[in-house]
Write a protein that holds these residues in place. Structure first.
Motif, PDB file in Angstrom:
ATOM      1  N   ILE A  39       0.817  -1.222   0.000  1.00 54.55           N
ATOM      2  CA  ILE A  39       0.000   0.000   0.000  1.00 54.55           C
ATOM      3  C   ILE A  39       0.851   1.272   0.000  1.00 54.55           C
ATOM      4  CG2 ILE A  39      -1.651   1.337   1.394  1.00 54.55           C
ATOM      5  CD1 ILE A  39      -3.052  -1.376   1.912  1.00 54.55           C
ATOM      6  N   PRO A  40       1.848   1.423   0.881  1.00 52.25           N
ATOM      7  CA  PRO A  40       2.684   2.626   0.802  1.00 52.25           C
ATOM      8  C   PRO A  40       3.453   2.721  -0.520  1.00 52.25           C
ATOM      9  CG  PRO A  40       3.002   1.547   2.914  1.00 52.25           C
ATOM     10  CD  PRO A  40       2.176   0.630   2.070  1.00 52.25           C
ATOM     11  N   CYS A  41       3.836   1.575  -1.069  1.00 49.87           N
ATOM     12  CA  CYS A  41       4.535   1.584  -2.360  1.00 49.87           C
ATOM     13  C   CYS A  41       3.625   2.101  -3.470  1.00 49.87           C
ATOM     14  CB  CYS A  41       5.041   0.179  -2.701  1.00 49.87           C
ATOM     15  SG  CYS A  41       6.281  -0.440  -1.560  1.00 49.87           S
ATOM     16  N   VAL A  42       2.378   1.668  -3.462  1.00 50.37           N
ATOM     17  CA  VAL A  42       1.410   2.129  -4.465  1.00 50.37           C
ATOM     18  C   VAL A  42       1.171   3.628  -4.316  1.00 50.37           C
ATOM     19  CG1 VAL A  42      -1.020   1.971  -5.161  1.00 50.37           C
ATOM     20  CG2 VAL A  42       0.282  -0.110  -4.732  1.00 50.37           C
ATOM     21  N   LEU A  43       1.027   4.087  -3.092  1.00 55.16           N
ATOM     22  CA  LEU A  43       0.823   5.525  -2.859  1.00 55.16           C
ATOM     23  C   LEU A  43       2.019   6.344  -3.344  1.00 55.16           C
ATOM     24  CD1 LEU A  43      -0.799   5.491   0.678  1.00 55.16           C
ATOM     25  CD2 LEU A  43      -1.877   6.215  -1.458  1.00 55.16           C
ATOM     26  N   ALA A  44       3.210   5.880  -3.033  1.00 54.63           N
ATOM     27  CA  ALA A  44       4.418   6.600  -3.465  1.00 54.63           C
ATOM     28  C   ALA A  44       4.522   6.605  -4.983  1.00 54.63           C
ATOM     29  CB  ALA A  44       5.663   5.956  -2.856  1.00 54.63           C
ATOM     30  N   PHE A  45       4.246   5.475  -5.600  1.00 56.45           N
ATOM     31  CA  PHE A  45       4.303   5.395  -7.062  1.00 56.45           C
ATOM     32  C   PHE A  45       3.280   6.326  -7.699  1.00 56.45           C
ATOM     33  CE2 PHE A  45       3.024   3.446 -11.105  1.00 56.45           C
ATOM     34  CZ  PHE A  45       4.255   3.435 -11.751  1.00 56.45           C
ATOM     35  N   ALA A  46       2.054   6.338  -7.183  1.00 53.05           N
ATOM     36  CA  ALA A  46       1.004   7.199  -7.741  1.00 53.05           C
ATOM     37  C   ALA A  46       1.358   8.670  -7.567  1.00 53.05           C
ATOM     38  CB  ALA A  46      -0.331   6.894  -7.074  1.00 53.05           C
ATOM     39  N   PHE A  47       2.012   9.010  -6.469  1.00 51.67           N
ATOM     40  CA  PHE A  47       2.403  10.414  -6.244  1.00 51.67           C
ATOM     41  C   PHE A  47       3.538  10.814  -7.179  1.00 51.67           C
ATOM     42  CE2 PHE A  47       4.649  13.801  -3.932  1.00 51.67           C
ATOM     43  CZ  PHE A  47       3.601  14.698  -3.802  1.00 51.67           C
ATOM     44  N   LEU A  48       4.488   9.921  -7.372  1.00 55.60           N
ATOM     45  CA  LEU A  48       5.654  10.232  -8.200  1.00 55.60           C
ATOM     46  C   LEU A  48       5.346  10.240  -9.694  1.00 55.60           C
ATOM     47  CD1 LEU A  48       8.380   8.204  -6.276  1.00 55.60           C
ATOM     48  CD2 LEU A  48       7.997  10.681  -6.244  1.00 55.60           C
ATOM     49  N   VAL A  49       4.445   9.385 -10.145  1.00 54.06           N
ATOM     50  CA  VAL A  49       4.138   9.287 -11.572  1.00 54.06           C
ATOM     51  C   VAL A  49       3.317  10.480 -12.041  1.00 54.06           C
ATOM     52  CG1 VAL A  49       2.918   7.922 -13.301  1.00 54.06           C
ATOM     53  CG2 VAL A  49       4.371   6.799 -11.631  1.00 54.06           C
ATOM     54  N   ASP A  50       2.456  11.007 -11.219  1.00 53.10           N
ATOM     55  CA  ASP A  50       1.679  12.206 -11.518  1.00 53.10           C
ATOM     56  C   ASP A  50       0.739  12.043 -12.718  1.00 53.10           C
ATOM     57  OD1 ASP A  50       0.765  14.784 -11.127  1.00 53.10           O
ATOM     58  OD2 ASP A  50       2.294  15.660 -12.415  1.00 53.10           O
ATOM     59  N   TYR A  51      -0.274  11.212 -12.524  1.00 54.28           N
ATOM     60  CA  TYR A  51      -1.310  11.065 -13.542  1.00 54.28           C
ATOM     61  C   TYR A  51      -2.393  12.127 -13.403  1.00 54.28           C
ATOM     62  CZ  TYR A  51       0.409   6.511 -15.016  1.00 54.28           C
ATOM     63  OH  TYR A  51       1.171   5.496 -15.514  1.00 54.28           O
ATOM     64  N   GLY A  52      -2.384  12.835 -12.318  1.00 51.39           N
ATOM     65  CA  GLY A  52      -3.379  13.869 -12.095  1.00 51.39           C
ATOM     66  C   GLY A  52      -4.014  13.723 -10.727  1.00 51.39           C
ATOM     67  N   ALA A  53      -4.674  14.781 -10.297  1.00 54.33           N
ATOM     68  CA  ALA A  53      -5.251  14.819  -8.950  1.00 54.33           C
ATOM     69  C   ALA A  53      -6.384  13.811  -8.781  1.00 54.33           C
ATOM     70  CB  ALA A  53      -5.752  16.219  -8.633  1.00 54.33           C
ATOM     71  N   TYR A  54      -7.261  13.689  -9.791  1.00 54.90           N
ATOM     72  CA  TYR A  54      -8.389  12.767  -9.659  1.00 54.90           C
ATOM     73  C   TYR A  54      -7.916  11.323  -9.542  1.00 54.90           C
ATOM     74  CZ  TYR A  54     -11.401  16.666 -10.841  1.00 54.90           C
ATOM     75  OH  TYR A  54     -12.047  17.860 -10.832  1.00 54.90           O
ATOM     76  N   PHE A  55      -6.947  10.961 -10.350  1.00 54.53           N
ATOM     77  CA  PHE A  55      -6.388   9.618 -10.284  1.00 54.53           C
ATOM     78  C   PHE A  55      -5.767   9.379  -8.914  1.00 54.53           C
ATOM     79  CE2 PHE A  55      -2.746   6.746 -10.733  1.00 54.53           C
ATOM     80  CZ  PHE A  55      -3.389   5.605 -11.199  1.00 54.53           C
ATOM     81  N   PHE A  56      -5.042  10.339  -8.402  1.00 56.58           N
ATOM     82  CA  PHE A  56      -4.385  10.186  -7.117  1.00 56.58           C
ATOM     83  C   PHE A  56      -5.400  10.059  -5.981  1.00 56.58           C
ATOM     84  CE2 PHE A  56      -2.026  11.555  -3.359  1.00 56.58           C
ATOM     85  CZ  PHE A  56      -0.974  10.656  -3.420  1.00 56.58           C
ATOM     86  N   ILE A  57      -6.460  10.835  -6.042  1.00 51.99           N
ATOM     87  CA  ILE A  57      -7.528  10.738  -5.033  1.00 51.99           C
ATOM     88  C   ILE A  57      -8.155   9.346  -5.078  1.00 51.99           C
ATOM     89  CG2 ILE A  57      -9.837  11.580  -4.407  1.00 51.99           C
ATOM     90  CD1 ILE A  57      -8.859  14.370  -5.357  1.00 51.99           C
ATOM     91  N   LEU A  58      -8.363   8.827  -6.271  1.00 55.20           N
ATOM     92  CA  LEU A  58      -8.915   7.487  -6.425  1.00 55.20           C
ATOM     93  C   LEU A  58      -7.973   6.436  -5.843  1.00 55.20           C
ATOM     94  CD1 LEU A  58     -11.150   5.674  -7.599  1.00 55.20           C
ATOM     95  CD2 LEU A  58      -9.854   5.636  -9.724  1.00 55.20           C
TER      96      LEU A  58
END
Length: 161
Positions: A59-78
């Protein structure tokens, strides 16, 4: 700092706080399940913790990856919402799995807390299959036919009470 980054940081912080709270309260959650279940009558084999540990590490790895990749705010919130839900599910499953067994007030097996009144029937076969009143089936793997018979006897005795 951009608004999008602020939103992402706020979501990341909220998810991290929720993750931490769930982990810190896990011992109390296990104790609450045990208290509600009552006295241990028959101990069942506890499932491996590898699924729980892998998920809590991922879970922390997924969060870090999603933050670093930067697909957008909506994707990150999801992603944050999904990770928070995953932590909740894993912690609930772990609290039950940790206390797997047959207790005075309930059966805890397959990651589920099952009160005696909710058991419709018990089927014996290669695995022990418990059918609930709502139609859900829970499978319990036993070490052999003798253990299966012992478990059925304990379940039948407690269902009758």
């Amino acid at each position: 700092m951009e608004t999008k980054t602020i939103i992402q940081l706020a979501c990341l912080a909220a998810t991290a706080v929720f993750y931490s709270i769930m982990l810190f309260t896990q011992k109390a959650r296990r104790a609450k399940v045990l208290e509600k279940a009552g006295e241990l009558l028959y101990e069942l084999t506890k499932p491996a913790k590898s699924k729980t540990m892998t998920t809590l590490f991922a879970i922390p790895c997924v969060l870090a990856f999603a933050f670093l990749v930067d697909y957008g705010a909506y994707f990150f919130i999801l992603v944050c919402a999904i990770c928070a839900l995953a932590v909740f599910i894993v912690c609930k499953d772990d609290a039950n799995s940790y206390n797997t067994g047959i207790y005075k007030n309930a059966l805890i097996a397959g990651g589920s807390y099952i009160e005696w009144s909710k058991i419709k029937e018990v089927k014996e076969g290669q695995y022990l299959e418990i059918v609930l009143v709502d139609g859900k089936k829970i499978t319990i793997q036993t070490s052999g036919a003798e253990e299966t018979k012992q478990i059925i006897d304990v379940i039948d005795k407690n269902r009758a009470n």
